[in-house]
Motif scaffolding. Sequence first.
Motif, PDB file in Angstrom:
ATOM      1  N   CYS A   6       0.829  -0.953   0.151  1.00 33.57           N
ATOM      2  CA  CYS A   6       0.093   0.001  -0.017  1.00 33.57           C
ATOM      3  C   CYS A   6       1.060   1.385   0.046  1.00 33.57           C
ATOM      4  O   CYS A   6       1.626   1.414   0.869  1.00 33.57           O
ATOM      5  CB  CYS A   6      -0.946  -0.087   1.173  1.00 33.57           C
ATOM      6  N   LEU A  42       1.210   5.259   0.536  1.00 32.21           N
ATOM      7  CA  LEU A  42       0.591   6.300   0.889  1.00 32.21           C
ATOM      8  C   LEU A  42       1.217   7.554   1.059  1.00 32.21           C
ATOM      9  O   LEU A  42       2.680   7.477   0.933  1.00 32.21           O
ATOM     10  CB  LEU A  42       0.189   5.903   2.573  1.00 32.21           C
ATOM     11  N   HIS A  66       0.025  10.971   5.490  1.00 28.98           N
ATOM     12  CA  HIS A  66      -1.243  10.201   5.501  1.00 28.98           C
ATOM     13  C   HIS A  66      -1.587   9.821   6.858  1.00 28.98           C
ATOM     14  O   HIS A  66      -0.558   9.385   7.594  1.00 28.98           O
ATOM     15  CB  HIS A  66      -1.446   9.205   4.343  1.00 28.98           C
ATOM     16  N   ALA A  69      -0.142   6.199   7.707  1.00 31.93           N
ATOM     17  CA  ALA A  69       1.234   6.150   7.495  1.00 31.93           C
ATOM     18  C   ALA A  69       1.991   5.671   8.514  1.00 31.93           C
ATOM     19  O   ALA A  69       3.233   5.037   8.594  1.00 31.93           O
ATOM     20  CB  ALA A  69       2.067   7.479   7.083  1.00 31.93           C
ATOM     21  N   ILE A  91      -1.867  -2.167   6.409  1.00 32.25           N
ATOM     22  CA  ILE A  91      -2.921  -1.890   6.070  1.00 32.25           C
ATOM     23  C   ILE A  91      -3.990  -2.759   5.634  1.00 32.25           C
ATOM     24  O   ILE A  91      -3.556  -3.800   4.762  1.00 32.25           O
ATOM     25  CB  ILE A  91      -2.582  -0.942   4.861  1.00 32.25           C
ATOM     26  N   LEU A 116      -9.034   1.719   4.034  1.00 32.10           N
ATOM     27  CA  LEU A 116      -9.215   2.526   2.976  1.00 32.10           C
ATOM     28  C   LEU A 116     -10.526   2.951   2.570  1.00 32.10           C
ATOM     29  O   LEU A 116     -10.801   3.430   1.414  1.00 32.10           O
ATOM     30  CB  LEU A 116      -8.403   1.760   1.694  1.00 32.10           C
ATOM     31  N   GLU A 156     -11.377   6.066   0.557  1.00 33.21           N
ATOM     32  CA  GLU A 156     -10.365   6.800  -0.017  1.00 33.21           C
ATOM     33  C   GLU A 156     -10.254   7.125  -1.394  1.00 33.21           C
ATOM     34  O   GLU A 156     -10.774   6.121  -2.026  1.00 33.21           O
ATOM     35  CB  GLU A 156      -8.867   5.950   0.598  1.00 33.21           C
ATOM     36  N   VAL A 180       0.483   9.224  -5.933  1.00 35.86           N
ATOM     37  CA  VAL A 180       0.407   9.259  -4.415  1.00 35.86           C
ATOM     38  C   VAL A 180       1.064  10.178  -3.727  1.00 35.86           C
ATOM     39  O   VAL A 180       0.884  10.782  -2.725  1.00 35.86           O
ATOM     40  CB  VAL A 180       0.745   7.881  -3.872  1.00 35.86           C
ATOM     41  N   VAL A 183      -4.291   7.161  -2.637  1.00 32.36           N
ATOM     42  CA  VAL A 183      -3.539   6.014  -2.168  1.00 32.36           C
ATOM     43  C   VAL A 183      -3.424   4.764  -3.548  1.00 32.36           C
ATOM     44  O   VAL A 183      -4.372   4.909  -4.331  1.00 32.36           O
ATOM     45  CB  VAL A 183      -4.032   5.139  -1.076  1.00 32.36           C
TER      46      VAL A 183
END
Length: 299
Positions: free
Chosen positions: A167, A169, A173, A176, A181, A186, A189, A231, A237
Motif C-alpha cells: 500500500c 500512502l 497520510h 502512514a 493496512i 481505505l 479513500e 500518491v 493511495v
Amino acid sequence: MNLRQLEAFRAVMQGQTVTRAAEMLHISQPAATRLILSLEENIGFALFERSKGRLQPTPEALVLYEEVQRSLLGVERIARTAREIGNLTRGSLQIACVPALGLSFMPRAINAFLQTHEQAQVSLVVQSSREVVDAIVGERCDVGFIAQPNAYASPWGEKLITSYLLCALPASHRLAGKALIVPEDLQGEAFISFPQTVASRQHIDAIFAAHGVERQLNVETQLSMAMCKFVEQGAGVALVDVISAQEYQGQGIAFRRFEPAIEMDFALLLPPQKKISKFHESFVQHIRAFAADETRIHW
C-alpha cells in the motif's frame, strides 16, 4: 588461390623475407617458398624479384597486396566474431518486458550482463504483458517478462520474481503510522487504480468488494511508477508491486504491507517453438541470478 597462399604472400610483404614470413606463419622456410611459388603459378605473374638474396615486390604485387590485406582483415574479423560467439561475448538479444521491470530493474540487469559480454547488441522494449506475450508467440523477441497473474493464455514460462502488492500512502497520510493496512482502512479513500485491462485490477476490486469497502476511483494508470507519483502528490493511495516500491526515488511516500496479500509475480517467457541459443541461455542464467540478488529486500 587458397587462403594459406594469401597469408604467405601478406607475410612476405610485411616481413620482407621468406625467413621472417615463415616465422610469422609458424611454418618452415621451404613451405613458405612453395606457397609463394604456387600462388605466382596460379595467378600467372611474378610477385617478387629475387635480388641479392632479398625479395623485392613487383608493381603488380603492390596492387594485389592492397586487396589481399582488405580480404584477410575481413577473414580475421569473421574468425574473431566466431570466437566471440563461441565464448558467449557476442550476440544479439531482443527483450520485451512490462513497465514495472523495464524502467529500472531491467536496464540495471542488462548493464550488469554487458560487463562480461561487451560485444552484445541488446534491444529493450517496454510493453504491456499482453503485448509481450504477442511478441514472444510471434517470435519478435528472444526473451519476455510479464506480470502475473494474467487473464489470457501465454506460452510456457518460469516464475522469475515472487512479489506482492504494497500500500502506497502519502508520507503525511493518517495511515502512514500503521505497519499493516487492511481494506477497511481505505474506506472512502481516493484510490489510484490499474486500468480495467490489467488483470490485477479485477483481483484488487474483488477483494475490496468482498470486504464491503468503497473507494473513490477517479484516476487510472498502467504504470506503478506513475501511481507512486500520484500518491506522492496527494492524489490518493494505491497498491503497487514491491519491485516498483524498491525502485521509487521519491521522498514523500510511505509503503506499508497490505493484507490480504495480493501476489504480483513476474515471469520469464521464451518463444515456444524456437530453440534458444547458448548466448540467450547465458542471459537467462544471468537474469535468474540477478533477480535473486535484487529481490532479497523484505517489507
